[in-house]
Design a protein around this motif. Sequence first.
Motif, PDB file in Angstrom:
ATOM      1  N   ASP A 244      67.313  -6.693  31.269  1.00  0.00           N
ATOM      2  CA  ASP A 244      66.425  -6.242  30.652  1.00  0.00           C
ATOM      3  C   ASP A 244      66.176  -4.887  31.260  1.00  0.00           C
ATOM      4  O   ASP A 244      65.242  -4.706  31.947  1.00  0.00           O
ATOM      5  N   ARG A 245      67.091  -3.893  30.929  1.00  0.00           N
ATOM      6  CA  ARG A 245      66.930  -2.591  31.820  1.00  0.00           C
ATOM      7  C   ARG A 245      67.163  -1.303  30.904  1.00  0.00           C
ATOM      8  O   ARG A 245      67.967  -1.665  29.892  1.00  0.00           O
ATOM      9  N   VAL A 246      66.696  -0.072  31.094  1.00  0.00           N
ATOM     10  CA  VAL A 246      66.928   1.164  30.230  1.00  0.00           C
ATOM     11  C   VAL A 246      68.542   1.258  30.132  1.00  0.00           C
ATOM     12  O   VAL A 246      68.962   1.345  31.381  1.00  0.00           O
ATOM     13  N   GLY A 247      69.191   1.464  29.212  1.00  0.00           N
ATOM     14  CA  GLY A 247      70.460   1.869  29.123  1.00  0.00           C
ATOM     15  C   GLY A 247      71.633   0.819  28.941  1.00  0.00           C
ATOM     16  O   GLY A 247      72.684   1.181  28.734  1.00  0.00           O
ATOM     17  N   VAL A 248      71.080  -0.592  28.888  1.00  0.00           N
ATOM     18  CA  VAL A 248      71.936  -1.654  28.941  1.00  0.00           C
ATOM     19  C   VAL A 248      72.522  -1.430  27.500  1.00  0.00           C
ATOM     20  O   VAL A 248      74.043  -1.400  27.351  1.00  0.00           O
ATOM     21  N   LEU A 249      71.878  -1.236  26.595  1.00  0.00           N
ATOM     22  CA  LEU A 249      72.590  -1.514  24.950  1.00  0.00           C
ATOM     23  C   LEU A 249      73.564  -0.052  24.795  1.00  0.00           C
ATOM     24  O   LEU A 249      74.531  -0.454  24.315  1.00  0.00           O
ATOM     25  N   ALA A 250      73.139   1.042  25.482  1.00  0.00           N
ATOM     26  CA  ALA A 250      74.262   2.142  25.162  1.00  0.00           C
ATOM     27  C   ALA A 250      75.326   1.848  25.936  1.00  0.00           C
ATOM     28  O   ALA A 250      76.489   2.143  25.568  1.00  0.00           O
ATOM     29  N   ASP A 251      75.250   1.198  27.383  1.00  0.00           N
ATOM     30  CA  ASP A 251      76.407   1.057  27.979  1.00  0.00           C
ATOM     31  C   ASP A 251      77.324   0.053  27.258  1.00  0.00           C
ATOM     32  O   ASP A 251      78.652   0.019  27.161  1.00  0.00           O
ATOM     33  N   LEU A 252      76.708  -1.036  26.753  1.00  0.00           N
ATOM     34  CA  LEU A 252      77.585  -2.182  26.000  1.00  0.00           C
ATOM     35  C   LEU A 252      78.061  -1.549  24.748  1.00  0.00           C
ATOM     36  O   LEU A 252      79.103  -2.074  24.402  1.00  0.00           O
ATOM     37  N   ALA A 253      77.547  -0.815  24.226  1.00  0.00           N
ATOM     38  CA  ALA A 253      77.988  -0.076  22.964  1.00  0.00           C
ATOM     39  C   ALA A 253      79.418   0.576  23.338  1.00  0.00           C
ATOM     40  O   ALA A 253      80.219   0.656  22.524  1.00  0.00           O
ATOM     41  N   ARG A 254      79.264   1.314  24.443  1.00  0.00           N
ATOM     42  CA  ARG A 254      80.585   1.921  25.050  1.00  0.00           C
ATOM     43  C   ARG A 254      81.698   0.852  25.227  1.00  0.00           C
ATOM     44  O   ARG A 254      82.853   1.429  24.915  1.00  0.00           O
ATOM     45  N   GLN A 255      81.239  -0.256  25.474  1.00  0.00           N
ATOM     46  CA  GLN A 255      82.255  -1.149  25.979  1.00  0.00           C
ATOM     47  C   GLN A 255      83.017  -1.767  24.611  1.00  0.00           C
ATOM     48  O   GLN A 255      84.167  -1.853  24.563  1.00  0.00           O
ATOM     49  N   PHE A 256      82.121  -2.012  23.430  1.00  0.00           N
ATOM     50  CA  PHE A 256      82.688  -2.221  22.198  1.00  0.00           C
ATOM     51  C   PHE A 256      83.717  -1.021  21.773  1.00  0.00           C
ATOM     52  O   PHE A 256      84.861  -1.374  21.302  1.00  0.00           O
ATOM     53  N   ALA A 257      83.279   0.405  21.907  1.00  0.00           N
ATOM     54  CA  ALA A 257      83.993   1.329  21.307  1.00  0.00           C
ATOM     55  C   ALA A 257      85.385   1.201  22.261  1.00  0.00           C
ATOM     56  O   ALA A 257      86.402   1.374  21.525  1.00  0.00           O
ATOM     57  N   ASN A 258      85.414   1.107  23.583  1.00  0.00           N
ATOM     58  CA  ASN A 258      86.390   0.935  24.134  1.00  0.00           C
ATOM     59  C   ASN A 258      87.403  -0.001  23.862  1.00  0.00           C
ATOM     60  O   ASN A 258      88.583   0.044  24.163  1.00  0.00           O
ATOM     61  N   SER A 259      87.034  -1.011  23.242  1.00  0.00           N
ATOM     62  CA  SER A 259      87.805  -2.072  22.589  1.00  0.00           C
ATOM     63  C   SER A 259      88.257  -1.898  21.036  1.00  0.00           C
ATOM     64  O   SER A 259      88.600  -2.761  20.583  1.00  0.00           O
ATOM     65  N   ASN A 260      87.717  -0.679  20.720  1.00  0.00           N
ATOM     66  CA  ASN A 260      88.092  -0.590  19.246  1.00  0.00           C
ATOM     67  C   ASN A 260      87.309  -1.343  17.902  1.00  0.00           C
ATOM     68  O   ASN A 260      87.769  -1.491  17.054  1.00  0.00           O
ATOM     69  N   VAL A 261      86.152  -1.709  18.715  1.00  0.00           N
ATOM     70  CA  VAL A 261      85.233  -2.548  17.587  1.00  0.00           C
ATOM     71  C   VAL A 261      84.028  -1.743  17.604  1.00  0.00           C
ATOM     72  O   VAL A 261      83.268  -1.354  18.536  1.00  0.00           O
ATOM     73  N   SER A 262      83.470  -1.521  16.238  1.00  0.00           N
ATOM     74  CA  SER A 262      82.437  -0.725  15.795  1.00  0.00           C
ATOM     75  C   SER A 262      81.340  -1.748  15.369  1.00  0.00           C
ATOM     76  O   SER A 262      81.504  -2.818  15.068  1.00  0.00           O
ATOM     77  N   LEU A 263      80.078  -1.291  15.627  1.00  0.00           N
ATOM     78  CA  LEU A 263      78.901  -2.262  15.438  1.00  0.00           C
ATOM     79  C   LEU A 263      78.177  -2.181  14.240  1.00  0.00           C
ATOM     80  O   LEU A 263      78.101  -0.934  13.688  1.00  0.00           O
ATOM     81  N   SER A 264      77.965  -3.270  13.498  1.00  0.00           N
ATOM     82  CA  SER A 264      77.122  -3.260  12.313  1.00  0.00           C
ATOM     83  C   SER A 264      75.859  -3.265  12.333  1.00  0.00           C
ATOM     84  O   SER A 264      74.980  -2.810  11.713  1.00  0.00           O
ATOM     85  N   ALA A 265      75.417  -4.279  13.377  1.00  0.00           N
ATOM     86  CA  ALA A 265      74.000  -4.638  13.318  1.00  0.00           C
ATOM     87  C   ALA A 265      73.754  -4.940  14.931  1.00  0.00           C
ATOM     88  O   ALA A 265      74.646  -5.662  15.557  1.00  0.00           O
ATOM     89  N   VAL A 266      72.644  -4.869  15.518  1.00  0.00           N
ATOM     90  CA  VAL A 266      72.167  -5.163  16.868  1.00  0.00           C
ATOM     91  C   VAL A 266      70.624  -5.653  16.797  1.00  0.00           C
ATOM     92  O   VAL A 266      69.979  -4.772  16.044  1.00  0.00           O
ATOM     93  N   ARG A 267      70.541  -6.616  17.262  1.00  0.00           N
ATOM     94  CA  ARG A 267      69.108  -7.157  17.292  1.00  0.00           C
ATOM     95  C   ARG A 267      68.757  -7.638  18.799  1.00  0.00           C
ATOM     96  O   ARG A 267      69.507  -8.232  19.614  1.00  0.00           O
ATOM     97  N   GLN A 268      67.732  -7.095  19.215  1.00  0.00           N
ATOM     98  CA  GLN A 268      67.277  -7.583  20.714  1.00  0.00           C
ATOM     99  C   GLN A 268      65.880  -8.529  20.744  1.00  0.00           C
ATOM    100  O   GLN A 268      64.898  -7.945  20.184  1.00  0.00           O
TER     101      GLN A 268
END
Length: 452
Positions: free
Chosen positions: A383-407
């Motif tokens: 639980d730190r600032v920037g984790v979600l943005a970093d993980l979103a980049r990981q998804f993009a690098n795998s050619n996977v787009s996000l439909s929904a995110v819940r934390q």
Amino acid sequence: MSLEHAAAVESNGNYPGKGIGQPVGVAVLGKGTVGTEVLRLIAEFSSNLEHRIGGPIEVRGVAVSNVDKHKNAPEVQGLYLTDDAHELIDRDDVDVVVEVIGGIDYPRELVLKALRSGKSVVTANKALVAAHGSELADAANEAGVDLYYEAAVAAAIPVVGMLRRSLAGDKVERIAGIVNGTTNFILDAMASTGASYEDALAEATRLGYAEADPTADVEGHDAASKAAILASMGFHTRVTFDDVYCEGITNITAEDIAAAKRANQTIKLLAICERLYDEHGETRAVNARVHPTLVPNDHPLATVDKSYNAIFVEAEAAGRLMFYGNGAGGAPTASAVLGDLVGAARNKIHGGRAPAENPYADYPVVGFEEVTTRYHINMTVNDRVGVLADLARQFANSNVSLSAVRQEEAGDGAHLVVVTHQATERDLQDIVRRLADHEDVRSVNSVLRLQD
């Protein structure tokens, strides 16, 4: 089967019948739960069966592994009981062989012998048909006899007959179904009571829904055999058990069930068979797979509870069809066997053959990695600032787009639930590997596919 092969089969005589009123001799191989019910129903319905067939059914004998164990059973009184199935098949007065032994190697030997001897065969053996269906179909075609296996997929639910006859003039796009009652009972119990997988399995075992060794059911093997049969029938392409991706329910947790509820979905073990298309809209391949799936609560399959089965079929002209009912058990399975027996016996009396397997399309059968799916990923992250943005980049690098995110907060970390858009299974598996190795991901708790 090529057109030349089909013509050769059709020219193998006109399949003349025995004639109205002539008896049809039947050999029954196996007298377990299903075999016992088959014998009981043949005796109970003998008069009706004779009218439906055009001649009487006469049981020539029953093959069992231990004669002494069965000789006093009421359903075999007056019948020839033997432990030599080969000898029974060889009898000249046997026209149809009913195989309800189970297993693969020994039944394969017996069924091939029967077919090659000119006997039609009715079997309830899903494992045999899934592993050796093409070999059996070829033997039936070469001998000009029938091979029936309605009971091998969903007992009394007439899905094989539907694919073989009712949709014979249509184009089947997709088949998705709950084809294993044990796993559906377990998942339903977990959803309705909050029980753990282990507790739900124990209850299924106590009630007789699960075998002492439930591996074939809970690991998805039973459903995979049925998926191979459905895909072969639906797509006119030979698909075997080894072609089917298989994932069971043993890793499903109470938390997975609860998360599904929060998302207005339910978890079902689905057998899914579908066509894959190229950029021109032409079928390029087919795929069959079995895995736990998140199903929206407004989908017809979501309401299938307890040990019931249901198969959802999409066809080009017929649209969406659903078949529902008891998919296992002695009496429902025997009902399907008897239906096939009536068909095989009628052909023996009147002549002709049932629609045979015709894998003329011969599409490539591709692995799961080429299929397009969606994922529901539940993980625990720092639980730190920037984790979600970093993980979103990981998804993009795998050619996977996000439909929904819940934390959600979880102690000193956070639960993160991600739902993806459609992507290839290859890319989705890649992102799961990336997440498992990521320094901010403490654990990937569950990965479930979604049914649109």
